[in-house]
Design an enzyme around this catalytic site. Structure first.
Site, short mmCIF file in Angstrom:
data_model
loop_
_atom_site.label_atom_id
_atom_site.label_comp_id
_atom_site.label_asym_id
_atom_site.label_seq_id
_atom_site.Cartn_x
_atom_site.Cartn_y
_atom_site.Cartn_z
N CYS A 33 0.19 -20.16 31.33
CA CYS A 33 -0.80 -20.86 32.15
C CYS A 33 -2.20 -20.26 31.97
O CYS A 33 -3.19 -20.97 32.10
CB CYS A 33 -0.40 -20.82 33.62
SG CYS A 33 0.90 -22.01 33.98
N ASP A 89 10.09 -6.25 -3.87
CA ASP A 89 9.03 -6.85 -3.05
C ASP A 89 8.89 -8.30 -3.48
O ASP A 89 8.74 -8.58 -4.67
CB ASP A 89 7.70 -6.10 -3.23
CG ASP A 89 6.69 -6.45 -2.14
OD1 ASP A 89 6.45 -7.66 -1.93
OD2 ASP A 89 6.16 -5.53 -1.51
N ASP A 140 6.30 -3.86 6.27
CA ASP A 140 5.21 -4.19 7.17
C ASP A 140 5.68 -4.92 8.42
O ASP A 140 4.88 -5.51 9.14
CB ASP A 140 4.14 -5.03 6.46
CG ASP A 140 4.71 -6.35 5.94
OD1 ASP A 140 5.92 -6.61 6.13
OD2 ASP A 140 3.94 -7.14 5.34
N ASN A 141 7.01 -4.91 8.67
CA ASN A 141 7.49 -5.56 9.89
C ASN A 141 8.70 -4.83 10.44
O ASN A 141 9.47 -4.22 9.69
CB ASN A 141 7.81 -7.04 9.64
CG ASN A 141 9.01 -7.24 8.75
OD1 ASN A 141 10.14 -7.30 9.23
ND2 ASN A 141 8.78 -7.31 7.43
N ALA A 177 0.83 -1.21 0.00
CA ALA A 177 0.00 0.00 0.00
C ALA A 177 0.86 1.26 0.00
O ALA A 177 0.69 2.14 -0.85
CB ALA A 177 -0.94 -0.02 1.20
N ARG A 237 -6.58 -1.11 -1.34
CA ARG A 237 -5.77 0.06 -0.98
C ARG A 237 -4.47 0.16 -1.78
O ARG A 237 -3.84 1.21 -1.80
CB ARG A 237 -5.47 0.05 0.53
CG ARG A 237 -4.66 -1.14 0.95
CD ARG A 237 -4.78 -1.49 2.43
NE ARG A 237 -3.93 -2.62 2.75
CZ ARG A 237 -4.21 -3.87 2.45
NH1 ARG A 237 -5.32 -4.16 1.83
NH2 ARG A 237 -3.39 -4.84 2.78
#
Length: 1056
Positions: A632, A504, A576-577, A478, A515
């Site tokens: 837990c 990419d 994006d990270n 985007a 988008r």
């Protein structure tokens, strides 16, 4: 739009109806848009289902109800220059019912500066007619109509929202009065060079459904007093997060049950864990428990008409460092309209005579203004700058204002998020040259080319410089698509010697189309970088763009090597990270390259600019880590749907991925068992037990075996394990202090009884059985009736809870757990020999959230909601489950457009070489509230050794090759630092490899001292140095001459 609003009685003549052969939705409207378009015109209506595959990321921003309201709204966008097309693009992507494009003007050279759907061959053609087919491709659910006549009242009456761009004030006022009196919502947007203006009028009684779009908060109650007002205290595990004026409701309160199910009540916050509610003095005594949840309550808000608001404006501040500017710009923009009326043109770029005229007009406007607007001393310098650049047209400004305006349209349609009340002004004057002496009128004259609108602001010199830039764009999602579009419009890398490299590794998915506007439905499954590069060449054929499909990281440093980075002028991240961002940041620091960093999360977005030797880097500050849920809590004591969804994700990995991977390793790697036994705690037993189950105890041979396994596993998880938990901790169990064990965050569960006729139970079995079958390469089935038939024949042994089974109450207990060695030995012996399973392999399943046919989300939803039923936790629908379990980042085109606009404003500064810290702007925006915050970047922290100051941008550059052609040895390296820098190196490392230390054994030290540095690096790291490596990064620990340990920069050891 140059004509006055005609009376309702007048009829409009226009061109004949045209239908573009390539797009069935192309229409030129002659009279008016009907209030209800025909079915063939509009696939979007209130009865139409929302295409979640397309709108999924936007739905997580708006929600289904707001999206449905959006889909019932007809929108008019008047003015199809750069700003108008940006707004139209965003609202078409957003999915309104229909959009009509209005423009009476023809394409001029100046339009090509920012109107990305106009081409050079379109000069002289109507802007709306040319733009329509290109805009219509963005979303097949949104009919895009065109109208090229004047705006008559009859015509306007067919719209829910009217958007005016770049229109005369006289027209704005006439349309504004009509819209205000007829309940039509109005957005007025304008951009003038480096300035932007936005106005909203959504009527006298707009219903605001949700002011901020945040998820409703909830907290657990620990105490409620009987008082007027009653004081509620929440568990101190976390702050409640409420604000005074919020409305809340109560559930599960024991004792003071009058609060359960009571209408939402307003609260007053008293502290981070306390707040007051209504009068509770007559209620029953509070005993224990309770959950308090925030309730979104709709409210009415009112807007003044444009005429009234022009005289008495309210401003939304975009930059608090420019707090006083909106009032002055409010006068300045009115003066600009008067200038146009008087001279039939805008002020000439950087022309002193016109600037003086505009100041005089502004003074006259100010003199006649009401006290609410009138300024004691008008900022004449600001007005002059407005005159200098008003003739310009910049793509980044249009992207920012257009993103905001489109979001306001969505607010008007949906009632979601707080609208702009009512005026917003924005300027980016910091983009002008720091030394403006060289920016003269003669350098800003139009040249009849596509960059005229930009040259009018910055001059021709910058345009040439932009063309020569070499930039690396990391990511073509985007943000990457928007950046490429803006790069093409401003001419970055479009000239001799310039180039954009975009990488990419991803392919295009349907959900991207909402988008990532460079992609179309027929591009799905194609590579993002290739498709984006091809699309942006259509926008500007002169752009020099090269597309790659590489992940950035150490594994591609042979591609993105020293030569590659040294030739760059800068880097723009569209990632994006965080890990990839940190990596690129380190590369930019190492190569001394500027970095433009940005990101979005729903309606929120941020921009950070990193300038060598001037600012800190992206890595200099990081967000605190997300709070993790104790194991837990997930295993035995969930109290929120987020816990059951995380548990379901862990189940998915533990059933369908990890066992299959471990089995394959066991069968192919002779040392797998040996390595597994070295793991800590109970991990060796758990891993090998799973291998044994997969190969022996639970290995299926038929589809019926898979259904049987799924049924047994259902009973284990939702009945047997719960029975065992209640055996260990009965419902009436007390803690050592006498308090109920099942209280506070611990919810007492109950076992479920399997029912083949319960759709949720069958959902689970069908999904689990199919996934289990996939891991063994067996064929599954979606025949629910057949599965039900198999289930009726499955015999599940009755379960009896056992004594002596340990259930851990805390993570500390869990970590201290151990497994008897004899058990582990016995398990290892029972594993089948890999030799007897020759040719057998399993098929691990990687979780994929966006394929609704693969059973992944089916399993997650069923597994989570069954566990929620165990613990009486309200279930989550598929949409919410996918968001949480899939860790989806909500996204909307409006935020992306606005953020990238801000990024490219910083790019102007970077290319010009601004060196003043205050010239740059880091930004944070939240379009929902709306909120804007800009600040100058922080300078890098300074360190010092001896009298030398240094920052993260500094280093020691050491030439490894000496004059005689031989490489420096370790001894020579150590002596170099002692002689040249008066530093005694005590430790020297390369990555994780220790090359030298003062405590190194004498024999090893003697061996290394006379070895070349690269030989030592290769030997210690056990890796050969690639030919692409021109320098090594070495880290030092040093003592000064007094023997004190001091911090110093790293070393760039140059070997080629």
């Amino acid at each position: 739009m140059s004509r006055s609003l005609l009376s309702k009685k007048q009829r409009v003549t226009g061109p004949d109806l045209k239908v573009d052969s390539n797009c069935s939705s192309a229409r030129s409207m002659m009279f008016k848009v009907p209030s209800e378009p025909s079915n063939e015109m509009s696939k979007n209506n209130s009865d139409t289902e929302i295409d979640e595959g397309l709108y999924s990321r936007q739905l997580y921003v708006l929600g289904h109800e707001a999206m449905k309201r959006l889909q019932s709204s007809n929108v008019l966008v008047s003015g199809l220059r750069g700003l108008g097309v940006e707004i139209a693009k965003n609202i078409i992507l957003g999915g309104v019912k229909a959009v009509t494009l209005h423009d009476e003007g023809t394409t001029q050279w100046a339009d090509l500066s920012s109107q990305f759907y106009l081409r050079e061959e379109d000069i002289g053609k109507n802007r709306a007619e040319v733009s329509q087919p290109r805009l219509a491709e963005l979303n097949s659910y949104v009919p895009v109509n065109i109208y090229t006549g004047p705006l008559v009242k009859d015509f306007l009456g067919g719209f829910q929202v009217v958007v005016l761009t770049n229109s005369p004030l006289e027209d704005q006022l006439q349309v504004g009065e009509f819209c205000h009196s007829h309940g039509i919502k109005l957005v007025v947007a304008d951009s003038r060079g480096l300035f932007g203006q936005l106005f909203c009028d959504f009527g006298e009684e707009m219903i605001l459904i949700d002011s901020n779009g945040e998820q409703p908060l909830s907290a657990m109650v620990s105490m409620i007093t009987k008082d007027n007002p009653g004081i509620v205290t929440c568990l101190d595990e976390a702050r409640h997060g409420f604000e005074s004026g919020d409305f809340v409701s109560f559930t599960e309160v024991q004792g003071m049950s009058e609060l359960n199910g009571a209408p939402p009540m307003e609260i007053k916050v008293l502290g981070p864990y306390t707040f007051s509610v209504c009068d509770t003095s007559c209620f029953s005594d509070y005993v224990r428990g309770g959950i308090v949840s925030q309730v979104k309550v709709s409210k009415k808000i009112g807007f003044k008409s444009l005429t009234a608001s022009l005289a008495e404006p309210d401003f939304v501040i975009t930059d608090f460092a420019k707090y006083a500017r909106p009032a002055h710009l409010h006068i300045g923009f009115q003066a600009l309209h008067q200038f146009y009326i008087q001279y039939h043109r805008v002020p000439r770029p950087h022309n002193e005579e016109d600037a003086t005229k505009l100041v005089a007009l502004a003074q006259a406007v100010n003199a006649q203004a009401l006290p609410a607007v009138q300024q004691d001393i008008l900022d004449e310098d600001l007005i002059r700058k407005l005159a200098y650049v008003a003739g310009g047209d910049l793509a980044p400004i249009n992207a920012f204002i257009g993103g905001l305006a489109a979001q306001e349209v969505m607010k008007a349609c949906s009632g979601k998020f707080m609208p702009i009340m009512q005026w917003l002004y924005f300027d980016a004057l910091e983009c002008l040259p720091e030394n403006r002496a060289g920016l003269t009128e003669d350098k800003c004259l139009p040249l009849q080319n596509r960059y005229d609108g930009q040259v009018a602001v910055f001059g021709s010199d910058l345009q040439k410089k932009l063309g020569k830039q070499k930039y690396f764009l990391v990511g073509a999602g985007a943000i990457g698509c928007e950046l490429l579009k803006n790069f093409a419009m401003i001419g970055l890398g479009c000239g001799e010697g310039g180039e954009i490299t975009v990488t990419d590794m991803d392919t295009i998915e349907k959900s991207n189309l909402n988008r990532q506007f460079l992609f179309r439905p027929w591009d799905v499954t194609k590579l993002k970088s290739d498709t984006a590069a091809a699309a942006v060449r259509q926008i500007n054929p002169y752009i020099r763009v090269t597309s790659h499909q590489n992940r950035v990281g150490p594994e591609t440093e042979c591609i993105y090597d020293d030569d590659f980075f040294q030739n760059l002028d800068g880097v723009a991240n569209a990632l994006d990270n965080v890990d990839a961002r940190l990596y690129m940041d380190r590369r930019c620091v190492y190569y001394h390259k500027p970095l433009l960093e940005s990101g979005t999360l729903g309606t929120k977005g941020n921009v950070q600019v990193v300038i060598p030797f001037l600012t800190e880097s992206y890595s200099s500050s990081q967000d605190p880590p997300e709070k993790s849920v104790p194991i837990c809590t997930l295993k035995n004591f969930p109290n929120a749907i987020e816990h059951t969804l995380q548990w379901a994700r862990d189940e998915f990995e533990g059933l369908f991925k990890q066992p299959a991977e471990n089995v394959n390793h066991y069968l192919t790697d002779p040392k797998f068992v040996e390595r597994t036994l070295k793991l800590t705690g109970s991990q060796p037993f758990e891993v090998l037990e799973a291998v044994q189950r997969s190969l022996v105890l639970q290995r299926p041979h038929t589809w019926a075996d898979c259904v049987t396994w799924a049924c047994h596993h259902w009973h284990t998880q939702y009945s047997h394990n719960i029975q065992q938990l209640l055996h260990n901790f009965p419902p009436d169990q007390l803690t050592s202090s006498g308090a109920p064990f099942w209280s506070g965050p611990k919810r007492c569960p109950h076992p479920l009884t399997f029912d083949v006729n319960n759709p949720l139970h069958l959902d689970y079995v069908v999904a689990a059985a199919n996934l289990f079958a996939q891991t063994y390469g067996l064929t599954g089935s979606q025949d629910r009736a057949a599965v039900a038939t198999v289930l009726r024949s499955v015999q599940v042994p009755e379960f009896t809870p056992k004594s002596g089974i340990k259930i851990h109450v805390s993570d500390q207990e869990l970590q201290s757990a151990f497994v008897d060695d004899s058990q582990l030995k016995e398990l290892t012996v029972t594993l089948p020999s890999p030799d007897k399973l020759s040719g057998f392999k399993m098929y691990p399943i990687d979780f994929e959230k966006d394929d609704d046919s693969n059973f992944h989300i089916d399993f997650i939803v069923a597994a989570s909601n069954l566990r929620a039923e165990n613990y009486d936790i309200p279930p989550a629908d598929r949409h919410k489950s996918k968001l949480i379990a899939g860790r989806i980042i909500p996204a909307i085109a409006t935020t992306t457009a606005a953020i990238v606009g801000l990024v490219c404003l910083e790019l102007y500064k970077v290319v010009q070489g601004h060196r003043q810290l205050e010239s740059y702007k880091n930004g944070f925006i939240n379009l929902a509230i709306p909120f804007f915050s800009f600040s100058e970047p922080l300078a890098p922290p300074y360190h010092q050794y001896y009298n030398r100051e240094w920052t993260l941008w500094d280093r020691f550059d050491v030439q490894g090759l000496q004059a005689n052609g031989e490489e420096m040895t370790l001894r020579q390296f150590l002596n170099y630092f002692k002689k040249e820098h008066k530093l005694e190196i005590t430790m020297l490392s390369h990555g994780v490899s220790m090359l030298y230390s003062f405590f190194m054994p004498a024999t090893k030290l003697k061996e290394r001292l006379d070895q070349p540095m690269t030989e030592i690096v290769s030997h210690v790291s056990k890796r050969k140095l690639g030919h692409h490596i021109q320098a090594l990064v070495l880290e030092l620990c040093c003592n000064d001459e007094s023997g004190e340990d001091i911090e110093v920069p790293y070393v760039r050891y140059i070997i080629r």
